[in-house]
Design an enzyme around this catalytic site. Structure first.
Site, PDB file in Angstrom:
ATOM      1  N   CYS A  23       0.640   2.120   5.647  1.00 48.54           N
ATOM      2  CA  CYS A  23       1.118   0.984   6.411  1.00 48.54           C
ATOM      3  C   CYS A  23       2.559   1.211   6.836  1.00 48.54           C
ATOM      4  CB  CYS A  23       1.030  -0.280   5.587  1.00 48.54           C
ATOM      5  SG  CYS A  23      -0.645  -0.617   5.106  1.00 48.54           S
ATOM      6  N   HIS A  46      -8.979   3.095  -2.156  1.00 50.17           N
ATOM      7  CA  HIS A  46      -7.577   2.789  -1.889  1.00 50.17           C
ATOM      8  C   HIS A  46      -7.056   1.851  -2.980  1.00 50.17           C
ATOM      9  CE1 HIS A  46      -3.969   1.467   0.002  1.00 50.17           C
ATOM     10  NE2 HIS A  46      -4.456   0.684   0.943  1.00 50.17           N
ATOM     11  N   CYS A  85       0.806  -1.218   0.000  1.00 48.20           N
ATOM     12  CA  CYS A  85       0.000   0.000   0.000  1.00 48.20           C
ATOM     13  C   CYS A  85       0.842   1.272   0.000  1.00 48.20           C
ATOM     14  CB  CYS A  85      -0.926  -0.013   1.212  1.00 48.20           C
ATOM     15  SG  CYS A  85      -1.853  -1.530   1.284  1.00 48.20           S
TER      16      CYS A  85
HETATM   17  C1  LIG Z   1      -1.953  -1.966   4.160  1.00 47.66           C
HETATM   18  C2  LIG Z   1      -3.332  -1.649   3.778  1.00 47.66           C
HETATM   19  O1  LIG Z   1      -3.625  -0.603   3.310  1.00 47.66           O
HETATM   20  S1  LIG Z   1      -4.432  -2.819   4.038  1.00 47.66           S
HETATM   21  C3  LIG Z   1      -5.833  -2.401   3.183  1.00 47.66           C
HETATM   22  C4  LIG Z   1      -5.845  -3.018   1.859  1.00 47.66           C
HETATM   23  N1  LIG Z   1      -7.208  -2.970   1.336  1.00 47.66           N
HETATM   24  C5  LIG Z   1      -8.144  -3.812   1.730  1.00 47.66           C
HETATM   25  O2  LIG Z   1      -7.915  -4.729   2.500  1.00 47.66           O
HETATM   26  C6  LIG Z   1      -9.522  -3.604   1.164  1.00 47.66           C
HETATM   27  C7  LIG Z   1     -10.549  -3.630   2.226  1.00 47.66           C
HETATM   28  N2  LIG Z   1     -11.892  -3.625   1.677  1.00 47.66           N
HETATM   29  C8  LIG Z   1     -12.463  -4.699   1.150  1.00 47.66           C
HETATM   30  O3  LIG Z   1     -11.863  -5.785   1.069  1.00 47.66           O
HETATM   31  C9  LIG Z   1     -13.865  -4.573   0.607  1.00 47.66           C
HETATM   32  O4  LIG Z   1     -14.177  -3.204   0.448  1.00 47.66           O
HETATM   33  C10 LIG Z   1     -14.889  -5.237   1.556  1.00 47.66           C
HETATM   34  C11 LIG Z   1     -14.663  -6.745   1.525  1.00 47.66           C
HETATM   35  C12 LIG Z   1     -14.735  -4.703   2.968  1.00 47.66           C
HETATM   36  C13 LIG Z   1     -16.275  -4.902   1.081  1.00 47.66           C
HETATM   37  O5  LIG Z   1     -16.372  -5.265  -0.249  1.00 47.66           O
HETATM   38  P1  LIG Z   1     -17.706  -5.020  -1.086  1.00 47.66           P
HETATM   39  O6  LIG Z   1     -18.779  -5.863  -0.548  1.00 47.66           O
HETATM   40  O7  LIG Z   1     -17.358  -5.173  -2.527  1.00 47.66           O
HETATM   41  O8  LIG Z   1     -17.971  -3.505  -0.698  1.00 47.66           O
HETATM   42  P2  LIG Z   1     -18.900  -2.422  -1.334  1.00 47.66           P
HETATM   43  O9  LIG Z   1     -18.204  -1.123  -1.181  1.00 47.66           O
HETATM   44  O10 LIG Z   1     -19.302  -2.842  -2.688  1.00 47.66           O
HETATM   45  O11 LIG Z   1     -20.142  -2.423  -0.376  1.00 47.66           O
HETATM   46  C14 LIG Z   1     -21.078  -3.466  -0.341  1.00 47.66           C
HETATM   47  C15 LIG Z   1     -22.388  -2.929   0.136  1.00 47.66           C
HETATM   48  O12 LIG Z   1     -22.283  -2.496   1.485  1.00 47.66           O
HETATM   49  C16 LIG Z   1     -23.089  -1.341   1.665  1.00 47.66           C
HETATM   50  N3  LIG Z   1     -22.228  -0.210   2.000  1.00 47.66           N
HETATM   51  C17 LIG Z   1     -20.891  -0.124   1.871  1.00 47.66           C
HETATM   52  N4  LIG Z   1     -20.459   1.056   2.343  1.00 47.66           N
HETATM   53  C18 LIG Z   1     -21.539   1.725   2.764  1.00 47.66           C
HETATM   54  C19 LIG Z   1     -21.728   2.989   3.357  1.00 47.66           C
HETATM   55  N5  LIG Z   1     -20.713   3.825   3.626  1.00 47.66           N
HETATM   56  N6  LIG Z   1     -22.982   3.366   3.664  1.00 47.66           N
HETATM   57  C20 LIG Z   1     -24.002   2.569   3.408  1.00 47.66           C
HETATM   58  N7  LIG Z   1     -23.902   1.354   2.838  1.00 47.66           N
HETATM   59  C21 LIG Z   1     -22.655   0.943   2.536  1.00 47.66           C
HETATM   60  C22 LIG Z   1     -23.802  -1.109   0.364  1.00 47.66           C
HETATM   61  O13 LIG Z   1     -25.027  -1.790   0.396  1.00 47.66           O
HETATM   62  C23 LIG Z   1     -22.881  -1.743  -0.625  1.00 47.66           C
HETATM   63  O14 LIG Z   1     -23.495  -2.118  -1.808  1.00 47.66           O
HETATM   64  P3  LIG Z   1     -23.769  -1.043  -2.963  1.00 47.66           P
HETATM   65  O15 LIG Z   1     -22.484  -0.315  -3.207  1.00 47.66           O
HETATM   66  O16 LIG Z   1     -24.178  -1.871  -4.131  1.00 47.66           O
HETATM   67  O17 LIG Z   1     -24.817  -0.124  -2.447  1.00 47.66           O
END
Ligand SMILES: CC(=O)SCCNC(=O)CCNC(=O)[C@H](O)C(C)(C)COP(=O)(O)OP(=O)(O)OC[C@H]1O[C@@H](n2cnc3c(N)ncnc32)[C@H](O)[C@@H]1OP(=O)(O)O
Length: 659
Positions: A374, A344, A88
């Protein structure tokens, strides 16, 4: 050699798999940004030494050494390209490497940043292949990022409510920033061609992406609180309080001070220090708690000196744990929202946050900012050496060094002989005299006493006066501090401003680049000349830009016209002299003649040419004048010099055609 960031652009950041960039590759996004960056800064491609591309999943579409592919796609065969991967922080790592190489005189111009398509590559790549032996002894080294966030939340007692509140605030700040157009000048529009097969039919559509897609105006605390945990059934980490998986690219141009000044570019920022710290992989999210103090120490700064911080929001829980542990004022963190709202795109993020930070700092005229992910990034370096008199070693430390640092300093000692005691590897308390004994092969001993003094190193980097001593007298520039340190001059048109050594006064012990005795050309009023004043502490600097304008010229314009016969032909023209002009390769004149004839206005170019000194020119032109008998012939002469237009209309009463 100082290395400066002279410009940067990013794409918008879109949602992976369902957003605007799901139909475009990471290398294409990167090439689009780099082309825009290089052309907007007018950098000659031949002068670019390298392209460094951060990427966190360099395989499949992002494989085959994507850095080189991107340099080929954007800048052609002669510019190299390399991929770096620090997950990251890859985009930040690319900028750090570029700055370091330029500082070591290994390059003058490097394009650095990162790109990532999380649509095309899943996190961790297509083939998860851990070492069996390591996984056996340290299974937690391979934990998913989401689970590490859960462990951080547990260890640092971050509640679900706090994580959701943090996420909500991130969205609110991002929405506000977009509304205020804060990202507009940093985003390159990307045209996407989507090829899709719908019900067996190939469909092609085109659209343009210009805005970040992540921030949700429909989010609120209630809806956030209802989202289910995604990584641990009883956990606090949800889709709403995690960073969004995204697609995007961001790049900056890092340039040596000498090239920047030669090109007349203005520095936007300088990477002052960059630190990495290792922590337990199972709680990787707290990495910045160690990296930030390290980077600050390198820079000789305290956290309170840093006005803006981009703390990558990998997860709300992790960002909260870092902020609370370091006791950072949350008002200074992610003022325009963070990755929870804005996304991100792993390898791109470090460069993207750098660009956002620079824009924000510039708009608020702030001096020190920090990007941390990170791994932590920050600013500044310090270098101190001792002077040896007999056996007394006197070391001057600058005032930025804290008392606790002086109590535990590890010196670098170069000595000849068999041994030295105590060992240089052991940190010593230098708040009092420290004695070192050097023993020769024959058993002779010499004792050295180290005295530490703390001197006040100036942080002043001001330019107090800037004058040009010309044949016609001494001209003092007006320094406008509120307008980004511009130094304004106004000269009579034609003043000779070639090869002048300006008279400059700067803060005591500060240095200036170009150096004080450098001859400069100032005559081109379309360009600014930049001077960088660096304080004695070698980290504080100010950039001053010299702007020239000219007062309008004085000139004489005399018209004339002659009848050639009783037919409707005449010669009209002008004799003109331009006062005060000196030889200047840039200035040219154009004389236009408008003759009013029976059938309308006839415009001809009377003449064009260079202006030399002394200047006087006559231009005559024969024109067919279809005018009626006895009519007067009004002729208009228009003289243009480098965009300045001077007009005069003459009524030539002496021409009476056909009488
Ligand atoms: C060193 C580092 O930096 S480590 C970090 C590295 N990055 C990561 O690990 C990524 C972390 N994030 C993820 O893996 C993914 O975002 C997850 C698994 C948490 C979620 O994935 P997804 O299910 O695809 O998330 P998505 O953003 O599409 O949200 C799914 C649903 O949740 C709900 N939702 C998500 N965020 C919100 C919000 N802020 N408000 C309301 N509803 C929300 C919605 O219903 C959304 O569906 P929609 O967009 O069709 O309306």
């Amino acid at each position: 050699m100082n290395a400066f960031i002279v410009g940067g652009y990013r794409t918008a950041v879109t949602k992976s798999s369902k957003g605007g960039f799901r139909h475009i590759r990471a290398d294409e996004l990167a090439a689009r940004v780099i082309k825009e960056l290089v052309s907007s800064l007018k950098i000659d491609v031949k002068e670019i030494d390298d392209v460094i591309v951060g990427n966190a999943t360099p395989e499949a579409e992002q494989g085959l050494q994507i850095g080189r592919m991107i340099s080929l796609m954007s800048l052609g065969i002669e510019v190299g390209g390399v991929t770096v991967n620090r997950y990251c922080a890859s985009g930040l790592e690319a900028i750090a490497i570029a700055s370091a190489r330029i500082s070591c005189n290994q390059a003058d111009c490097i394009i650095a940043g990162g790109t990532e398509s999380m649509t095309q590559l899943p996190m961790g790549g297509y083939k998860f292949a851990p070492s069996w032996s390591l996984a056996g002894s340290h299974g937690d080294y391979y934990l998913s990022m989401g689970l590490t966030a859960e462990l951080v939340a547990k260890e640092f007692k971050i509640s679900r409510e706090d994580a959701d509140m943090f996420a909500f605030s991130s969205h609110q700040k991002a929405l506000q920033a977009i509304k205020q157009g804060k990202f507009r000048n940093q985003i390159v529009a990307v045209d996407v061609e989507a090829v899709e097969f719908i019900e067996g039919e190939r469909r092609v559509s085109q659209y343009r992406v210009t805005e970040d897609e992540g921030p949700r105006s429909d989010t609120n605390l209630e809806v956030l609180s209802k989202l289910k945990p995604v990584f641990a059934s009883q956990g606090v980490v949800t889709a709403g309080n995690s960073s969004q998986t995204s697609d995007g690219a961001a790049f900056v141009a890092v340039m040596s001070e000498r090239m920047m000044l030669r090109m007349g570019l203005k520095p936007e920022a300088r990477l002052m220090s960059y630190s990495i710290a290792g922590v337990e992989p199972r709680t990787m999210g707290i990495g910045p708690t160690l990296a930030v103090p390290k980077a600050l120490k390198q820079a000789g700064l305290a956290l309170k000196d840093v006005s803006q911080i981009e703390l990558n929001e990998a997860f709300s829980a992790q960002a909260l744990a870092v902020g609370r542990t370091l006791d950072i004022d949350f008002e200074r963190i992610n003022v325009n929202g963070g990755a929870v709202a804005l996304g991100h795109p792993l390898g791109c993020t470090g460069a993207k946050l750098t660009i956002q930070l620079i824009h924000e700092m510039r708009s608020k005229k702030e001096k020190f900012g920090m990007v941390t992910a990170c791994v932590g990034g920050g600013q500044g370096v310090a270098d101190r050496k001792g002077s040896i008199v007999n056996q007394d070693i006197n070391v001057s430390l600058d005032a930025t060094m804290t008392e606790s640092q002086i109590r535990s300093l590890r010196p670098t000692i170069v000595y000849s002989g068999l041994s030295i005691t105590p060992s240089p590897d052991i940190p010593q308390d230098f708040s009092d005299v420290v004695t070192y004994v050097v023993e020769s092969e024959s058993g002779n001993k010499l004792t050295y006493r180290v005295n530490i003094g703390v001197e006040n190193v100036s942080r002043e980097a001001n330019l107090s006066s800037f004058s040009l001593n010309l044949e016609s007298g001494l001209f003092n520039g007006t320094i406008e501090k509120n307008e980004g340190n511009t130094i304004n001059f106004s000269f009579p048109f034609g003043t000779n401003l070639k090869g002048i050594i300006p008279i400059i006064q700067i803060s005591p012990n500060a240095t200036i680049n170009p150096p004080i005795d450098t001859q400069m050309d100032f005559y081109d009023d379309t360009k600014q000349r930049h001077y960088v004043v660096t304080a004695q502490d070698k980290t504080t600097y100010n950039v001053y830009s010299v702007s020239i304008s000219y007062t309008p010229i004085t000139f004489g314009l005399v018209g004339g016209a002659t009848q050639l016969g009783s037919t409707a032909f005449a010669t009209v023209g002008a004799l003109f002299q331009v006062g005060g002009l000196k030889d200047n390769p840039l200035w040219k004149y154009t004389l236009m003649i408008d003759a009013y004839t029976a059938s309308g206005t006839l415009s001809v170019t009377g003449g064009t040419g260079r202006i030399n000194n002394p200047f006087s020119e006559s231009v005559w032109k024969t024109i067919a004048l279809l005018i009626g008998i006895g009519r007067q012939l009004p002729v208009k002469l228009k003289l243009s010099i480098e965009g300045l237009t001077h007009e005069k209309t003459y009524e030539f009463n002496n021409i009476q055609i056909g009488n």
